[in-house]
Enzyme design. Structure first.
Site, PDB file in Angstrom:
ATOM      1  CD  GLU A  92     142.635   0.001 -89.030  1.00 19.27           C
ATOM      2  OE1 GLU A  92     142.484  -0.482 -87.894  1.00 19.27           O
ATOM      3  OE2 GLU A  92     142.955  -0.692 -90.006  1.00 19.27           O
ATOM      4  CD  GLU A 120     145.112  -1.515 -95.253  1.00 17.73           C
ATOM      5  OE1 GLU A 120     144.431  -2.461 -94.803  1.00 17.73           O
ATOM      6  OE2 GLU A 120     145.723  -0.732 -94.504  1.00 17.73           O
TER       7      GLU A 120
HETATM    8  O1  G3I Z   1     155.510 -12.617 -87.413  1.00 20.77           O
HETATM    9  C1  G3I Z   1     154.762 -13.404 -86.452  1.00 20.77           C
HETATM   10  C2  G3I Z   1     155.332 -14.811 -86.393  1.00 20.77           C
HETATM   11  O2  G3I Z   1     156.662 -14.744 -85.881  1.00 20.77           O
HETATM   12  C3  G3I Z   1     154.444 -15.665 -85.493  1.00 20.77           C
HETATM   13  O3  G3I Z   1     154.940 -16.996 -85.508  1.00 20.77           O
HETATM   14  C4  G3I Z   1     153.007 -15.627 -86.036  1.00 20.77           C
HETATM   15  C5  G3I Z   1     152.064 -16.465 -85.230  1.00 20.77           C
HETATM   16  O4  G3I Z   1     151.711 -15.758 -84.059  1.00 20.77           O
HETATM   17  O5  G3I Z   1     152.526 -14.266 -86.021  1.00 20.77           O
HETATM   18  C6  G3I Z   1     153.319 -13.466 -86.899  1.00 20.77           C
HETATM   19  O6  G3I Z   1     152.829 -12.138 -86.870  1.00 20.77           O
HETATM   20  C7  G3I Z   1     151.571 -11.991 -87.540  1.00 20.77           C
HETATM   21  C8  G3I Z   1     151.745 -10.929 -88.635  1.00 20.77           C
HETATM   22  O7  G3I Z   1     150.484 -10.680 -89.270  1.00 20.77           O
HETATM   23  C9  G3I Z   1     152.753 -11.368 -89.691  1.00 20.77           C
HETATM   24  O8  G3I Z   1     152.254 -12.461 -90.388  1.00 20.77           O
HETATM   25  C10 G3I Z   1     150.561 -11.489 -86.506  1.00 20.77           C
HETATM   26  O9  G3I Z   1     150.311 -12.526 -85.579  1.00 20.77           O
HETATM   27  C11 G3I Z   1     149.263 -11.129 -87.230  1.00 20.77           C
HETATM   28  O10 G3I Z   1     148.367 -10.505 -86.313  1.00 20.77           O
HETATM   29  C12 G3I Z   1     149.560 -10.113 -88.335  1.00 20.77           C
HETATM   30  O11 G3I Z   1     148.342  -9.879 -89.019  1.00 20.77           O
HETATM   31  C13 G3I Z   1     148.369  -8.726 -89.860  1.00 20.77           C
HETATM   32  C14 G3I Z   1     147.375  -7.693 -89.283  1.00 20.77           C
HETATM   33  O12 G3I Z   1     147.300  -6.571 -90.159  1.00 20.77           O
HETATM   34  C15 G3I Z   1     147.811  -7.187 -87.929  1.00 20.77           C
HETATM   35  O13 G3I Z   1     149.038  -6.518 -88.092  1.00 20.77           O
HETATM   36  C16 G3I Z   1     147.890  -9.162 -91.236  1.00 20.77           C
HETATM   37  O14 G3I Z   1     148.837 -10.030 -91.817  1.00 20.77           O
HETATM   38  C17 G3I Z   1     147.719  -7.921 -92.112  1.00 20.77           C
HETATM   39  O15 G3I Z   1     147.167  -8.282 -93.380  1.00 20.77           O
HETATM   40  C18 G3I Z   1     146.777  -6.939 -91.440  1.00 20.77           C
HETATM   41  O16 G3I Z   1     146.713  -5.791 -92.228  1.00 20.77           O
HETATM   42  C19 G3I Z   1     145.872  -4.746 -91.696  1.00 20.77           C
HETATM   43  C20 G3I Z   1     146.543  -3.413 -91.982  1.00 20.77           C
HETATM   44  O17 G3I Z   1     147.838  -3.390 -91.404  1.00 20.77           O
HETATM   45  C21 G3I Z   1     145.674  -2.270 -91.495  1.00 20.77           C
HETATM   46  N1  G3I Z   1     144.342  -2.347 -92.109  1.00 20.77           N
HETATM   47  C22 G3I Z   1     143.650  -3.621 -91.858  1.00 20.77           C
HETATM   48  C23 G3I Z   1     144.488  -4.767 -92.393  1.00 20.77           C
HETATM   49  C24 G3I Z   1     143.785  -6.087 -92.207  1.00 20.77           C
HETATM   50  O18 G3I Z   1     143.607  -6.341 -90.837  1.00 20.77           O
END
Ligand code: G3I
Length: 374
Positions: A172, A286
């Site tokens: 991005e 995605e």
């Molecule tokens: O692993 C921690 C956990 O230990 C904690 O208890 C929990 C609550 O805070 O958070 C967990 O981490 C989360 C992680 O997903 C794993 O589930 C993060 O907060 C959360 O922000 C993260 O969200 C991911 C997001 O990217 C940010 O990385 C989404 O699942 C994922 O689907 C999303 O994917 C992105 C692609 O990487 C890039 N393109 C856009 C796409 C959608 O946003």
């Protein structure tokens, strides 16, 4: 082969009988056996997404997490339907190098072990992104940030050297309004050259891996998408002119089954041709279809979601440089959308090919039909 617990029945054809009669008995016995064997065999399996894709020179993949794979039903679905997995979160900086120099590959290694055990590939997502950065990285001044990026890419890509077919090296990088590069900490502290540095370092760490720049908001027919495409093409042309290693572009393809996002893709084929003209492969990385603005009724929602899958695939499948289609999850139960873009009525979204119980939906049939036409 006698089924377990079954005793074999042996038919003896007396030699005293005339030859012709013996032949007729043998034929009848073999036919009866064949029928009972066929009856015992499971029905021919429905075609899988990965099987249909592979028969047409494509890979079909899906994003997963270790947590999601604790569900045996999902493990089975992913193993059956996907030829590739991508870590939805396990290969992001804040989990891999939470503290400077302390690398923890246990989570992505578990996903790679699952992929290998199931005969699947795994691709890398993602190295240089403005999200999911550890606080210590965000606090670094320019020179140290550049060194941290170099160390991170060398260590992480080196750890998986020769094992992952491709990496989303930069995620991005384009500004949403299409005015140029996103004003992330990478651009502000290292300048536009951060992208070339990331790609060059990834290539040095694994010369075999295909290097990808992954972006969203490139699929629709609206003016904002057109601006973002032009900004992206400008970046790609600059990288090509500088001889920076780059093999493919990732279209994230987070689509929408209503007015608030792309639902038509008339201009997409020409954009894909412009990417191909730069000698770039195209990965859909995605794919999902957001149904948050649709009425609650499931049959109507599923039909509208399927229609967007169909329109999008009709636009991209004819492109010869298309190599991979990955959905961002495979079962509605795992979609990121319920956490990030929940429906106002609180109902779970239905953006993926399979429902929350891993059953095929209207979208599955639409995807299968689209793949069969390629
Ligand atoms: O692993 C921690 C956990 O230990 C904690 O208890 C929990 C609550 O805070 O958070 C967990 O981490 C989360 C992680 O997903 C794993 O589930 C993060 O907060 C959360 O922000 C993260 O969200 C991911 C997001 O990217 C940010 O990385 C989404 O699942 C994922 O689907 C999303 O994917 C992105 C692609 O990487 C890039 N393109 C856009 C796409 C959608 O946003």
């Amino acid at each position: 082969m006698t089924a377990p617990g079954r005793t074999a029945r042996v038919t003896v054809v007396p030699l005293s009988l005339p030859m012709r009669r013996r032949q007729l008995i043998v034929i009848a016995v073999v036919a009866a056996l064949g029928w009972s064997v066929a009856r015992a065999l499971p029905p021919p399996a429905a075609p899988t997404l990965q099987g249909l894709a592979a028969a047409r020179g494509l890979r079909w993949g899906s994003a997963v997490t270790n947590d999601q794979l604790r569900d045996p039903g999902l493990r089975r679905l992913v193993s059956e339907q996907s030829g590739l997995i991508v870590p939805e979160s396990e290969l992001k900086w804040d989990g891999v190098e939470a503290a400077p120099g302390r690398f923890d590959f246990s989570a992505p290694d578990r996903l790679l072990a699952f992929a290998r055990a199931q005969g699947l590939a795994m691709r890398g997502h993602t190295l240089v992104w403005h999200e999911q950065l550890p606080a210590w990285v965000k606090a670094l001044p320019p020179a140290e940030l550049d060194r941290a990026m170099a160390t991170y890419i060398r260590t992480v890509v080196g750890h998986y050297r020769g094992q992952l077919p491709s990496w989303d090296v930069v995620n991005e990088p384009i500004a949403d309004d299409g005015t140029g590069l996103r004003r992330s900490l990478w651009l502000e502290r290292l300048g536009p050259d951060y992208i070339a540095r990331a790609l060059t370092r990834a290539h040095q760490a694994d010369p075999q891996a295909a290097l990808v720049i992954n972006e969203y908001g490139l699929e629709g027919d609206d003016a904002k998408t057109a601006r973002k495409r032009q900004a992206f093409l400008t970046l790609l042309r600059q990288l090509r002119q500088s001889g920076v290693p780059l093999n493919a572009v990732g279209l994230q393809a987070h689509l929408y089954a209503n007015g608030s996002g792309p639902t038509t893709f008339r201009t997409l084929p020409a954009f894909l041709r412009e990417l191909a003209a730069l000698d770039l492969d195209i990965l859909v990385t995605e794919l999902d279809v957001n149904d948050r603005e649709l009425p609650a009724a499931i049959p109507e929602r599923d039909r509208a979601v399927a229609a967007v899958y169909g329109a999008f695939l009709a636009a991209v499948l004819p492109e010869p440089r298309l190599k991979l289609i990955t959905t961002w999850g495979l079962s509605d139960r795992t979609t990121w959308l319920n956490a990030f873009m929940p429906r106002a009525d609180g109902l779970p979204q239905r953006p993926l090919p399979f429902d929350e119980d891993n059953r095929p939906k209207a979208a599955t049939a639409t995807i299968q039909a689209a793949l069969e036409k390629r």
